[in-house]
Design a protein around this motif. Structure first.
Motif, PDB file in Angstrom:
ATOM      1  N   LEU A  42       0.806  -1.219   0.000  1.00  0.00           N
ATOM      2  CA  LEU A  42       0.000   0.000   0.000  1.00  0.00           C
ATOM      3  C   LEU A  42       0.842   1.274   0.000  1.00  0.00           C
ATOM      4  O   LEU A  42       0.331   2.346  -0.333  1.00  0.00           O
ATOM      5  N   ALA A  43       2.112   1.179   0.388  1.00  0.00           N
ATOM      6  CA  ALA A  43       2.984   2.355   0.343  1.00  0.00           C
ATOM      7  C   ALA A  43       3.139   2.840  -1.096  1.00  0.00           C
ATOM      8  O   ALA A  43       3.115   2.050  -2.042  1.00  0.00           O
ATOM      9  N   LYS A  44       3.271   4.133  -1.245  1.00  0.00           N
ATOM     10  CA  LYS A  44       3.471   4.807  -2.534  1.00  0.00           C
ATOM     11  C   LYS A  44       2.199   4.878  -3.376  1.00  0.00           C
ATOM     12  O   LYS A  44       2.222   5.430  -4.481  1.00  0.00           O
ATOM     13  N   PHE A  47      -4.607   7.592  -2.367  1.00  0.00           N
ATOM     14  CA  PHE A  47      -5.840   7.160  -1.718  1.00  0.00           C
ATOM     15  C   PHE A  47      -6.774   6.493  -2.725  1.00  0.00           C
ATOM     16  O   PHE A  47      -7.347   5.426  -2.457  1.00  0.00           O
ATOM     17  N   ASN A  48      -6.929   7.077  -3.908  1.00  0.00           N
ATOM     18  CA  ASN A  48      -7.819   6.519  -4.929  1.00  0.00           C
ATOM     19  C   ASN A  48      -7.301   5.189  -5.463  1.00  0.00           C
ATOM     20  O   ASN A  48      -8.095   4.275  -5.760  1.00  0.00           O
ATOM     21  N   GLU A  49      -5.994   5.067  -5.596  1.00  0.00           N
ATOM     22  CA  GLU A  49      -5.428   3.796  -6.054  1.00  0.00           C
ATOM     23  C   GLU A  49      -5.721   2.680  -5.049  1.00  0.00           C
ATOM     24  O   GLU A  49      -6.022   1.546  -5.444  1.00  0.00           O
ATOM     25  N   ILE A  50      -5.653   3.012  -3.761  1.00  0.00           N
ATOM     26  CA  ILE A  50      -5.951   2.017  -2.726  1.00  0.00           C
ATOM     27  C   ILE A  50      -7.422   1.613  -2.796  1.00  0.00           C
ATOM     28  O   ILE A  50      -7.763   0.424  -2.731  1.00  0.00           O
ATOM     29  N   LEU A  51      -8.312   2.568  -2.943  1.00  0.00           N
ATOM     30  CA  LEU A  51      -9.746   2.279  -3.037  1.00  0.00           C
ATOM     31  C   LEU A  51     -10.066   1.365  -4.212  1.00  0.00           C
ATOM     32  O   LEU A  51     -10.975   0.532  -4.134  1.00  0.00           O
ATOM     33  N   SER A  74      -1.483   7.162   2.647  1.00  0.00           N
ATOM     34  CA  SER A  74      -0.330   6.283   2.568  1.00  0.00           C
ATOM     35  C   SER A  74       0.957   7.103   2.670  1.00  0.00           C
ATOM     36  O   SER A  74       0.930   8.306   2.899  1.00  0.00           O
ATOM     37  N   THR A  75       2.081   6.451   2.481  1.00  0.00           N
ATOM     38  CA  THR A  75       3.386   7.100   2.571  1.00  0.00           C
ATOM     39  C   THR A  75       4.325   6.408   1.595  1.00  0.00           C
ATOM     40  O   THR A  75       4.049   5.292   1.135  1.00  0.00           O
ATOM     41  N   SER A  76       5.426   7.036   1.298  1.00  0.00           N
ATOM     42  CA  SER A  76       6.356   6.461   0.313  1.00  0.00           C
ATOM     43  C   SER A  76       7.204   5.344   0.894  1.00  0.00           C
ATOM     44  O   SER A  76       7.764   4.535   0.154  1.00  0.00           O
ATOM     45  N   ASN A  77       7.310   5.281   2.228  1.00  0.00           N
ATOM     46  CA  ASN A  77       8.176   4.297   2.878  1.00  0.00           C
ATOM     47  C   ASN A  77       7.334   3.277   3.645  1.00  0.00           C
ATOM     48  O   ASN A  77       6.650   3.638   4.602  1.00  0.00           O
TER      49      ASN A  77
END
Length: 291
Positions: A42-44, A47-51, A74-77
């Motif tokens: 889920l990092a990187k 929000f829409n990509e996760i949904l 989310s976060t990059s790391n």
């Protein structure tokens, strides 16, 4: 909605972990594949990509937003991501599979294969976990503040190699075949363990604060099992070696005294069983075989 909390890494450096919260939408009759639910995956992602991530519910592909409500960011790391999953998750399997960093907190009962082949990070289950917890894991930590099912820290079918590192802590009871094919790492159980604990164990350490079922350490070749409670019997393929005042588990001293057995000699094994003397008076006859 953005939320975060402060965590301390092993090196002592304080970091701000970003929280991403998923809440189950009701209960599911069909099994749900949760393999993508890791900080690594889920990092990187936005929000829409996760949904819009897709997963299997039964034999249908569905979007993650159809199964969970999602809040946070989310976060990059991956190491900085804290994934919080809530609800009745008993039909969701493989949460934390192949995880290498970050943290997952599961609030509620959860299905099979939590932490499957994980190599790092932390998983906390505030509820009961089903079978195959930590199967094939090589690093990281899993903590269950409830009970766990069968084959904790075991190996995938046909691999003949179970848990290879890391730490599993179960505050309640564990099912059958605890640590089956286990090769390294530590499993601690605060309650009881069912039959065949340590079966075919090849290394590592199992600690059970309560009682264990029959066939303890069957066919084990190496490793260490410490039991503070009652053991129904010791297999005849284990020889008594000594009575020891104490032993160590994960670097911490555990007070005995303990009967120490080695075996399983039918497998040419040199595994060690540390069995509480006060809780197992029925084993006193084995003292006659001490040299």
């Amino acid at each position: 909605m953005f939320s975060a909390y402060t965590a301390t890494r092993a090196c002592g450096v304080k970091v701000i972990m970003v929280e991403l919260k998923l809440k189950m939408k009701g209960q599911s009759v069909a099994p749900i594949e949760g393999e993508m639910l890791t900080p690594d995956n889920l990092a990187k992602k936005s929000f829409n990509e996760i949904l819009n991530l897709e997963t299997w519910r039964g034999n249908r592909l569905v979007k993650l937003s159809e199964v969970f409500t999602v809040e946070g960011e989310s976060t990059s790391n991956p190491s900085d991501l804290h994934l919080i999953i809530e609800g009745d998750l008993r039909k969701v399997r493989h949460i934390g599979a192949h995880m290498s960093a970050g943290k997952i907190t599961i609030n509620g009962p959860v299905g099979t294969f939590v932490g499957f082949e994980m190599s790092g990070g932390t998983i906390v289950v505030n509820g009961d976990a089903d079978a195959f917890l930590g199967m094939g894991m090589s690093g990281g930590m899993i903590e269950v503040n409830g009970n766990a099912g069968d084959a904790v820290g075991s190996g995938y079918w046909g691999t003949r190699c179970g848990m290879r590192g890391g730490l599993i802590v179960i505050k309640g009871n564990a099912g059958a075949e605890l640590g089956c094919w286990m090769k390294d790492g530590t499993i601690k159980v605060g309650g009881n363990a069912d039959v065949f604990a340590g079966v075919r164990m090849q290394g590592g350490t199992i600690f059970v604060a309560g009682n264990v079922g029959a066939k303890l350490g069957a066919a084990m070749t190496n490793g260490k099992i410490v039991v503070l409670g009652n053991v129904p019997s010791i297999l005849p393929s284990f020889n008594i070696d000594e009575i020891r005042a104490n032993t160590k588990v994960d670097g911490e001293k555990v007070q005995g005294p303990f009967y120490v057995f080695y075996g399983d000699i039918t497998e040419g094994g040199n595994g060690k069983l540390f069995i509480s003397v006060p809780k197992n008076a029925h084993l006193k006859y084995r003292e006659a075989y001490l040299l």
